[in-house]
Scaffold this motif. Structure first.
Motif, PDB file in Angstrom:
ATOM      1  N   PHE A 174       0.733  -1.128  -0.041  1.00  0.00           N
ATOM      2  CA  PHE A 174       0.043   0.241  -0.066  1.00  0.00           C
ATOM      3  C   PHE A 174       0.823   1.200   0.055  1.00  0.00           C
ATOM      4  O   PHE A 174       0.491   2.150  -0.761  1.00  0.00           O
ATOM      5  N   ASP A 175       2.008   1.288   0.837  1.00  0.00           N
ATOM      6  CA  ASP A 175       2.676   2.489   1.031  1.00  0.00           C
ATOM      7  C   ASP A 175       3.478   2.537  -0.516  1.00  0.00           C
ATOM      8  O   ASP A 175       3.590   3.867  -0.862  1.00  0.00           O
ATOM      9  N   PHE A 176       3.745   1.461  -1.363  1.00  0.00           N
ATOM     10  CA  PHE A 176       4.478   1.693  -2.529  1.00  0.00           C
ATOM     11  C   PHE A 176       3.741   2.238  -3.542  1.00  0.00           C
ATOM     12  O   PHE A 176       3.938   3.093  -4.229  1.00  0.00           O
ATOM     13  N   HIS A 177       2.461   1.907  -3.313  1.00  0.00           N
ATOM     14  CA  HIS A 177       1.358   2.416  -4.216  1.00  0.00           C
ATOM     15  C   HIS A 177       1.127   4.085  -4.002  1.00  0.00           C
ATOM     16  O   HIS A 177       1.093   4.613  -4.903  1.00  0.00           O
ATOM     17  N   GLN A 178       0.873   4.332  -2.823  1.00  0.00           N
ATOM     18  CA  GLN A 178       0.925   5.774  -2.407  1.00  0.00           C
ATOM     19  C   GLN A 178       1.947   6.507  -2.908  1.00  0.00           C
ATOM     20  O   GLN A 178       1.939   7.616  -3.499  1.00  0.00           O
ATOM     21  N   ALA A 179       3.182   6.021  -2.856  1.00  0.00           N
ATOM     22  CA  ALA A 179       4.502   6.899  -3.099  1.00  0.00           C
ATOM     23  C   ALA A 179       4.478   6.990  -4.659  1.00  0.00           C
ATOM     24  O   ALA A 179       4.781   7.989  -5.485  1.00  0.00           O
ATOM     25  N   ARG A 180       4.202   5.737  -5.466  1.00  0.00           N
ATOM     26  CA  ARG A 180       3.951   5.731  -6.783  1.00  0.00           C
ATOM     27  C   ARG A 180       2.950   6.934  -7.422  1.00  0.00           C
ATOM     28  O   ARG A 180       3.318   7.654  -8.271  1.00  0.00           O
ATOM     29  N   VAL A 181       2.045   6.674  -6.725  1.00  0.00           N
ATOM     30  CA  VAL A 181       0.922   7.719  -7.088  1.00  0.00           C
ATOM     31  C   VAL A 181       1.141   9.184  -7.080  1.00  0.00           C
ATOM     32  O   VAL A 181       1.036  10.126  -7.868  1.00  0.00           O
ATOM     33  N   LYS A 182       1.742   9.506  -5.785  1.00  0.00           N
ATOM     34  CA  LYS A 182       2.638  10.997  -5.657  1.00  0.00           C
ATOM     35  C   LYS A 182       3.271  11.290  -6.752  1.00  0.00           C
ATOM     36  O   LYS A 182       3.402  12.506  -6.997  1.00  0.00           O
ATOM     37  N   GLN A 183       4.015  10.538  -7.571  1.00  0.00           N
ATOM     38  CA  GLN A 183       4.874  10.803  -8.404  1.00  0.00           C
ATOM     39  C   GLN A 183       4.342  10.720  -9.751  1.00  0.00           C
ATOM     40  O   GLN A 183       5.090  11.005 -10.657  1.00  0.00           O
ATOM     41  N   SER A 184       3.172  10.139  -9.959  1.00  0.00           N
ATOM     42  CA  SER A 184       2.746   9.841 -11.219  1.00  0.00           C
ATOM     43  C   SER A 184       2.130  11.013 -11.878  1.00  0.00           C
ATOM     44  O   SER A 184       1.759  11.942 -11.294  1.00  0.00           O
ATOM     45  N   ASP A 185       1.770  10.783 -13.135  1.00  0.00           N
ATOM     46  CA  ASP A 185       1.069  11.754 -14.060  1.00  0.00           C
ATOM     47  C   ASP A 185      -0.632  11.847 -13.143  1.00  0.00           C
ATOM     48  O   ASP A 185      -1.037  12.910 -13.242  1.00  0.00           O
ATOM     49  N   TRP A 186      -1.233  10.643 -12.813  1.00  0.00           N
ATOM     50  CA  TRP A 186      -2.451  10.749 -12.146  1.00  0.00           C
ATOM     51  C   TRP A 186      -2.306  11.688 -10.946  1.00  0.00           C
ATOM     52  O   TRP A 186      -3.274  12.436 -10.673  1.00  0.00           O
ATOM     53  N   GLY A 187      -1.189  11.583 -10.191  1.00  0.00           N
ATOM     54  CA  GLY A 187      -0.941  12.481  -9.155  1.00  0.00           C
ATOM     55  C   GLY A 187      -1.093  13.867  -9.463  1.00  0.00           C
ATOM     56  O   GLY A 187      -1.771  14.643  -8.670  1.00  0.00           O
ATOM     57  N   LYS A 188      -0.390  14.185 -10.335  1.00  0.00           N
ATOM     58  CA  LYS A 188      -0.429  15.541 -10.864  1.00  0.00           C
ATOM     59  C   LYS A 188      -1.816  16.139 -11.404  1.00  0.00           C
ATOM     60  O   LYS A 188      -2.002  17.035 -11.291  1.00  0.00           O
ATOM     61  N   GLN A 189      -2.343  15.067 -12.068  1.00  0.00           N
ATOM     62  CA  GLN A 189      -3.595  15.473 -12.853  1.00  0.00           C
ATOM     63  C   GLN A 189      -4.773  15.760 -11.979  1.00  0.00           C
ATOM     64  O   GLN A 189      -5.793  16.348 -12.122  1.00  0.00           O
ATOM     65  N   THR A 190      -4.668  15.049 -10.929  1.00  0.00           N
ATOM     66  CA  THR A 190      -5.780  14.808  -9.825  1.00  0.00           C
ATOM     67  C   THR A 190      -5.401  15.828  -8.468  1.00  0.00           C
ATOM     68  O   THR A 190      -6.327  15.703  -7.593  1.00  0.00           O
ATOM     69  N   GLN A 191      -4.833  16.809  -8.605  1.00  0.00           N
ATOM     70  CA  GLN A 191      -4.500  17.653  -7.450  1.00  0.00           C
ATOM     71  C   GLN A 191      -5.808  18.510  -7.026  1.00  0.00           C
ATOM     72  O   GLN A 191      -5.574  18.863  -5.852  1.00  0.00           O
ATOM     73  N   ASN A 192      -6.611  18.720  -7.850  1.00  0.00           N
ATOM     74  CA  ASN A 192      -7.792  19.134  -7.329  1.00  0.00           C
ATOM     75  C   ASN A 192      -8.937  18.735  -7.281  1.00  0.00           C
ATOM     76  O   ASN A 192     -10.013  18.817  -6.965  1.00  0.00           O
ATOM     77  N   VAL A 193      -8.673  17.108  -7.071  1.00  0.00           N
ATOM     78  CA  VAL A 193      -9.902  16.159  -6.718  1.00  0.00           C
ATOM     79  C   VAL A 193      -9.887  16.151  -5.279  1.00  0.00           C
ATOM     80  O   VAL A 193      -8.829  16.120  -4.605  1.00  0.00           O
ATOM     81  N   SER A 194     -11.135  16.142  -4.668  1.00  0.00           N
ATOM     82  CA  SER A 194     -11.132  15.927  -3.345  1.00  0.00           C
ATOM     83  C   SER A 194     -11.289  14.489  -3.065  1.00  0.00           C
ATOM     84  O   SER A 194     -12.311  13.851  -3.580  1.00  0.00           O
ATOM     85  N   ARG A 195     -10.646  13.932  -2.037  1.00  0.00           N
ATOM     86  CA  ARG A 195     -10.584  12.667  -1.920  1.00  0.00           C
ATOM     87  C   ARG A 195     -11.262  12.322  -0.432  1.00  0.00           C
ATOM     88  O   ARG A 195     -10.991  13.176   0.478  1.00  0.00           O
ATOM     89  N   HIS A 196     -11.955  11.390  -0.199  1.00  0.00           N
ATOM     90  CA  HIS A 196     -12.812  10.824   0.919  1.00  0.00           C
ATOM     91  C   HIS A 196     -12.654   9.352   1.231  1.00  0.00           C
ATOM     92  O   HIS A 196     -13.351   8.594   0.635  1.00  0.00           O
ATOM     93  N   TYR A 197     -11.603   9.163   1.986  1.00  0.00           N
ATOM     94  CA  TYR A 197     -11.259   7.745   1.932  1.00  0.00           C
ATOM     95  C   TYR A 197     -11.115   7.113   3.740  1.00  0.00           C
ATOM     96  O   TYR A 197     -10.789   7.993   4.501  1.00  0.00           O
ATOM     97  N   GLN A 198     -11.404   5.781   3.705  1.00  0.00           N
ATOM     98  CA  GLN A 198     -11.034   5.278   4.928  1.00  0.00           C
ATOM     99  C   GLN A 198     -10.108   4.176   4.589  1.00  0.00           C
ATOM    100  O   GLN A 198     -10.182   3.373   3.901  1.00  0.00           O
ATOM    101  N   VAL A 199      -8.900   4.149   5.588  1.00  0.00           N
ATOM    102  CA  VAL A 199      -8.075   2.979   5.102  1.00  0.00           C
ATOM    103  C   VAL A 199      -8.056   2.167   6.535  1.00  0.00           C
ATOM    104  O   VAL A 199      -8.021   2.750   7.699  1.00  0.00           O
ATOM    105  N   LYS A 200      -7.943   0.820   6.347  1.00  0.00           N
ATOM    106  CA  LYS A 200      -8.057  -0.097   7.556  1.00  0.00           C
ATOM    107  C   LYS A 200      -7.191  -1.318   7.222  1.00  0.00           C
ATOM    108  O   LYS A 200      -7.134  -1.865   6.071  1.00  0.00           O
ATOM    109  N   LYS A 201      -6.677  -1.891   8.399  1.00  0.00           N
ATOM    110  CA  LYS A 201      -6.038  -3.212   8.059  1.00  0.00           C
ATOM    111  C   LYS A 201      -7.067  -4.358   8.323  1.00  0.00           C
ATOM    112  O   LYS A 201      -7.881  -4.223   9.408  1.00  0.00           O
ATOM    113  N   VAL A 202      -6.933  -5.380   7.638  1.00  0.00           N
ATOM    114  CA  VAL A 202      -7.784  -6.501   7.835  1.00  0.00           C
ATOM    115  C   VAL A 202      -7.006  -7.844   7.862  1.00  0.00           C
ATOM    116  O   VAL A 202      -6.125  -7.898   7.145  1.00  0.00           O
ATOM    117  N   ASP A 203      -6.995  -8.593   8.884  1.00  0.00           N
ATOM    118  CA  ASP A 203      -6.076  -9.696   9.152  1.00  0.00           C
ATOM    119  C   ASP A 203      -6.703 -10.982   8.413  1.00  0.00           C
ATOM    120  O   ASP A 203      -7.946 -10.934   8.203  1.00  0.00           O
TER     121      ASP A 203
END
Length: 93
Positions: free
Chosen positions: A64-93
């Protein structure tokens, strides 16, 4: 190890909707190709065109951390800087 689930929605500015929808195709393919990605789904709301439901599962926090880091550096990360994000993140065993 616990898997990580991200669930929620994004709100896209109306004037960026077509650009974001196009960029989402590439972002989805890149995310689904990540080694630790189990599920990555983004679905547009049937009644609110600017609202997209997001559901992601990763095998562990490192993936998950790898994904988040990749997204921040990606074209998607740049193109969506004005997008409003509403997330919940949880761990599941």
């Amino acid at each position: 190890m616990a898997k990580i689930i991200l669930q929620g929605h994004i709100l896209v500015p109306e004037n960026e909707l077509l650009e974001i929808k196009s960029a989402l195709l590439i972002h989805s393919a890149l995310t689904q190709a990540e080694a630790g990605c189990i599920i990555f789904e983004v679905n547009q709301d049937a009644e609110q065109a600017c609202k997209f439901y997001v559901y992601e599962e990763f095998i562990n926090k490192a993936a998950f951390d790898f994904h988040q880091a990749r997204v921040k550096q990606s074209d998607w990360g740049k193109q969506t800087q004005n997008v409003s994000r509403h997330y919940q993140v949880k761990k599941v065993d």
